[in-house]
Design an enzyme around this catalytic site. Structure first.
Site, PDB file in Angstrom:
ATOM      1  N   GLY A 159      43.609  38.268  49.598  1.00 47.41           N
ATOM      2  CA  GLY A 159      42.707  39.051  50.036  1.00 47.41           C
ATOM      3  C   GLY A 159      41.299  38.288  50.500  1.00 47.41           C
ATOM      4  N   ILE A 160      40.879  38.275  51.566  1.00 47.50           N
ATOM      5  CA  ILE A 160      39.604  37.598  51.938  1.00 47.50           C
ATOM      6  C   ILE A 160      38.488  38.479  52.550  1.00 47.50           C
ATOM      7  CG2 ILE A 160      38.368  35.707  52.967  1.00 47.50           C
ATOM      8  CD1 ILE A 160      40.821  33.924  52.474  1.00 47.50           C
ATOM      9  N   ARG A 164      27.611  22.672  34.921  1.00 44.91           N
ATOM     10  CA  ARG A 164      27.413  21.387  35.628  1.00 44.91           C
ATOM     11  C   ARG A 164      28.584  21.055  36.422  1.00 44.91           C
ATOM     12  NH1 ARG A 164      28.490  17.029  32.078  1.00 44.91           N
ATOM     13  NH2 ARG A 164      29.483  17.775  30.144  1.00 44.91           N
ATOM     14  N   CYS A 210      31.231  42.114  48.921  1.00 41.03           N
ATOM     15  CA  CYS A 210      31.428  41.022  49.497  1.00 41.03           C
ATOM     16  C   CYS A 210      30.485  41.097  50.966  1.00 41.03           C
ATOM     17  CB  CYS A 210      32.688  40.764  49.936  1.00 41.03           C
ATOM     18  SG  CYS A 210      33.165  39.352  50.958  1.00 41.03           S
ATOM     19  N   GLY A 242      36.149  42.771  49.274  1.00 37.79           N
ATOM     20  CA  GLY A 242      35.529  43.283  48.192  1.00 37.79           C
ATOM     21  C   GLY A 242      34.361  44.218  48.645  1.00 37.79           C
ATOM     22  N   SER A 243      33.900  45.327  47.659  1.00 37.19           N
ATOM     23  CA  SER A 243      32.906  46.020  48.054  1.00 37.19           C
ATOM     24  C   SER A 243      31.609  45.257  47.995  1.00 37.19           C
ATOM     25  CB  SER A 243      32.968  47.379  46.921  1.00 37.19           C
ATOM     26  OG  SER A 243      32.928  46.777  45.566  1.00 37.19           O
ATOM     27  N   GLU A 278      40.140  63.852  59.096  1.00 39.88           N
ATOM     28  CA  GLU A 278      40.947  64.955  58.922  1.00 39.88           C
ATOM     29  C   GLU A 278      41.521  64.800  57.691  1.00 39.88           C
ATOM     30  OE1 GLU A 278      43.347  66.574  62.104  1.00 39.88           O
ATOM     31  OE2 GLU A 278      45.100  66.780  60.472  1.00 39.88           O
ATOM     32  N   TYR A 304      26.315  46.115  39.540  1.00 37.95           N
ATOM     33  CA  TYR A 304      27.544  45.292  39.898  1.00 37.95           C
ATOM     34  C   TYR A 304      27.093  44.430  41.020  1.00 37.95           C
ATOM     35  CZ  TYR A 304      32.060  44.754  41.989  1.00 37.95           C
ATOM     36  OH  TYR A 304      33.575  44.374  42.321  1.00 37.95           O
ATOM     37  N   ARG A 305      27.695  43.272  40.949  1.00 39.52           N
ATOM     38  CA  ARG A 305      27.367  42.396  41.743  1.00 39.52           C
ATOM     39  C   ARG A 305      28.511  41.470  42.077  1.00 39.52           C
ATOM     40  NH1 ARG A 305      23.115  38.667  38.175  1.00 39.52           N
ATOM     41  NH2 ARG A 305      24.691  37.625  36.723  1.00 39.52           N
ATOM     42  N   ASP A 332      43.607  41.988  46.302  1.00 39.27           N
ATOM     43  CA  ASP A 332      42.387  41.879  45.539  1.00 39.27           C
ATOM     44  C   ASP A 332      41.263  42.008  46.640  1.00 39.27           C
ATOM     45  OD1 ASP A 332      40.105  41.152  44.030  1.00 39.27           O
ATOM     46  OD2 ASP A 332      40.510  39.000  44.404  1.00 39.27           O
TER      47      ASP A 332
HETATM   48  P1  IMP Z   1      36.129  45.268  44.738  1.00 40.07           P
HETATM   49  O1  IMP Z   1      37.173  45.760  43.688  1.00 40.07           O
HETATM   50  O2  IMP Z   1      36.298  45.753  46.102  1.00 40.07           O
HETATM   51  O3  IMP Z   1      34.746  45.300  44.082  1.00 40.07           O
HETATM   52  O4  IMP Z   1      36.497  43.723  44.827  1.00 40.07           O
HETATM   53  C1  IMP Z   1      36.512  42.829  43.895  1.00 40.07           C
HETATM   54  C2  IMP Z   1      36.715  41.498  44.549  1.00 40.07           C
HETATM   55  O5  IMP Z   1      35.811  40.939  45.275  1.00 40.07           O
HETATM   56  C3  IMP Z   1      36.811  40.135  43.578  1.00 40.07           C
HETATM   57  O6  IMP Z   1      38.111  40.272  42.733  1.00 40.07           O
HETATM   58  C4  IMP Z   1      36.849  39.055  44.407  1.00 40.07           C
HETATM   59  O7  IMP Z   1      37.937  38.602  44.999  1.00 40.07           O
HETATM   60  C5  IMP Z   1      35.879  39.454  45.356  1.00 40.07           C
HETATM   61  N1  IMP Z   1      34.471  39.153  44.892  1.00 40.07           N
HETATM   62  C6  IMP Z   1      33.917  39.154  44.102  1.00 40.07           C
HETATM   63  N2  IMP Z   1      32.603  38.549  44.202  1.00 40.07           N
HETATM   64  C7  IMP Z   1      32.338  38.327  45.494  1.00 40.07           C
HETATM   65  C8  IMP Z   1      31.418  37.802  46.382  1.00 40.07           C
HETATM   66  O8  IMP Z   1      29.900  37.556  45.903  1.00 40.07           O
HETATM   67  N3  IMP Z   1      31.692  37.767  47.622  1.00 40.07           N
HETATM   68  C9  IMP Z   1      32.730  37.804  48.031  1.00 40.07           C
HETATM   69  N4  IMP Z   1      33.848  38.325  47.366  1.00 40.07           N
HETATM   70  C10 IMP Z   1      33.827  38.500  45.894  1.00 40.07           C
END
Ligand code: IMP
Length: 469
Positions: free
Chosen positions: A290-291, A397, A297, A294-295, A461, A380-381, A333
């Site tokens: 998944g790319i 580093r 993202c 994320g919430s 709906e 959450y970040r 993911d």
């Molecule tokens: P969530 O469960 O919808 O909040 O998504 C979590 C997933 O978002 C993580 O497992 C990562 O694959 C992805 N993710 C985490 N941090 C970032 C980011 O800063 N940018 C884009 N994707 C992210």
């Protein structure tokens, strides 16, 4: 019209969770009979298909313990020095396969303060430790009336080793003891088993030696971190936004040969990515798929490129079927908002789902509570948000500032209380979902699931509507 126009006109649909629903089917079983056993990676079995994402506002040892006790797994984040990450992994591995609480008294505390503490907790008996954290006995509420310091009133009592944890649970449940102190091999108190803990419904995911399972996030370029975590964490999870990258693949090719832990590679968003990675790296034990869903993202918004989780899972699953690599688990993911999305991801071919936001608002997540008015939140970040990146660059580093754009956001999520309750709700809802589809297990869900497309109006709906809530 030419080929460029065709790219637009013949574009496939990149389905997201909102676009599709699952259709009901004949159920031969009741939801409570549904089994959710699955795998996170080739050698790692789970009792429930939930994983906590490697993010610094989600997965440290406390979430690791909770997920594993409930039958899932957490992947400890890497936004900290490698020694610290190893310590979090170790704390999960050394934790007894039981829920315990961080409740104790120090021997040099006043008896009055001790009584107040115990009253607040509603406990009659609490373990006592010396300054070094060593267990010295129990404080009993009724015996603290006529003393100055707890040390004067400490009562000897049986404490239990990690190996005796199940015995301790039995003793608490049978009422033989009020609480049980659980000690490590040096006699240091790890935690206290209360009646509430003993009653917690757990079904732990365990390794072959009976210890809780845990994963660790790695960068493909941080060889030192990989060596440190290998063999300690059950699974190493590659933590890059785009693993279908020549440098990532070449680096993993070198480091993966000597690994003893399972290696999960990701994130990927296409069947070609899975094929290219399998062609180069021998021991891939799972894919994180998944790319940009994320919430937190903003990759899709910032760069215009994405492979939504549901769509990507189906593509990768088809590629693995084509290759005959059907033993390699797929972890969906990003973007899982609840059990409804989880069941869709599983039905599309995933073995487990990885969640960040769903677990970020819980007591066990590392960030502190934030109060705004009469509401309570937790931070959450994204791991590619400004705050998270600044922390990483400051301490690691080996991390490389490969890109100069922020691809994540920082925010707050509603406080949700105990992660144990959150997981229970997810599991119950997921079992109900499989019940509707008529599947008694995840493999049966793969065979039986039928999707249907929803119109944007349809999305409205199937939610509560036309009513004031
Ligand atoms: P969530 O469960 O919808 O909040 O998504 C979590 C997933 O978002 C993580 O497992 C990562 O694959 C992805 N993710 C985490 N941090 C970032 C980011 O800063 N940018 C884009 N994707 C992210």
């Amino acid at each position: 019209m030419g080929s460029f126009y065709d790219k637009l006109a013949k574009a496939p649909q990149a389905f997201t969770f909102e676009d599709l629903i699952l259709l009901p089917g004949l159920a031969e079983i009741e939801p409570w009979q549904v089994r959710l056993e699955t795998k996170f990676s080739v050698n790692l079995e789970l009792k429930i298909p939930f994983a906590a994402a490697p993010m610094d506002t989600v997965s440290e040892w406390q979430v690791g313990v909770a997920l594993a006790l409930k039958g899932g797994i957490a992947v400890i984040h890497r936004n900290m020095p490698r020694e610290e990450q190893l310590e979090h992994v170790r704390r999960v591995k050394e934790h007894p396969p039981l829920k315990i609480t961080n409740v104790y008294l120090e021997a040099n505390v006043s008896c009055q303060a001790a009584r107040e503490y115990m009253r607040e907790l509603g406990l009659r008996t609490v373990p006592v430790v010396d300054r070094g954290g060593k267990f010295v006995g129990y404080a009993v509420y009724g015996l603290l009336e006529n003393c100055k310091m707890v040390a004067e009133a400490v009562k000897p009592g049986k404490a239990y080793s990690v190996e005796e944890a199940l015995k301790a649970r039995k003793a608490v449940l049978n009422g033989e003891v009020d609480v049980a102190a659980i000690l490590d091999s040096k006699g240091l108190l790890i935690g206290t088993l209360t009646v509430a803990d003993a009653l917690e419904d757990i079904n732990p995911a365990l390794d072959k030696s009976g210890r809780l399972v845990v994963g660790a996030a790695i960068s493909p370029f941080d060889v030192e971190r990989i060596k440190m975590l290998d063999g300690v964490a059950d699974v190493l999870v590659v933590d890059v936004a785009h693993a279908h990258n020549r440098n990532v693949i070449e680096s993993l090719k070198k480091v993966s040969k000597e690994l003893t832990s399972d290696l999960v590679v990701g994130n990927i968003g296409s069947g070609e990515a899975a094929k290219d990675i399998l062609a180069s790296i021998e021991n891939v034990a799972g894919f994180r798929v998944g790319i940009a869903s994320g919430s937190i993202c903003k990759t899709g918004e910032v760069v215009g490129v994405a492979a939504p989780t549901l769509y990507a899972v189906a593509l990768v699953r088809d590629a693995l079927e084509e290759l005959g690599a059907t033993n390699i688990p797929i972890i969906a993911d990003g973007g899982i908002k609840g059990a409804g999305d989880a069941v869709k991801a599983l039905a599309a071919g995933a073995w487990a789902v990885m969640c960040g936001r769903l677990f970020a608002g819980t007591d066990e997540a590392p960030a502190p509570l934030v109060r705004i008015g009469d509401k309570v939140y937790k931070p959450y970040r994204g791991m590619a948000s400004r705050g998270a990146l600044e922390k990483r660059w400051a301490m690691d580093r080996y991390s490389r500032r490969a890109k100069k754009v922020e691809e994540g956001v920082e925010g707050l999520v509603e406080y949700r209380g105990s992660i144990y309750r959150v997981i229970d709700e997810l599991v119950e809802a997921l079992k109900a979902a499989l019940g509707y589809v008529g599947a008694k297990s995840i493999p049966e869900l793969w065979r039986k699931a039928r999707f249907a497309k929803l119109s944007p109006r349809g999305v409205q709906e199937i939610r509560p509507h036309s009513i004031h809530i």
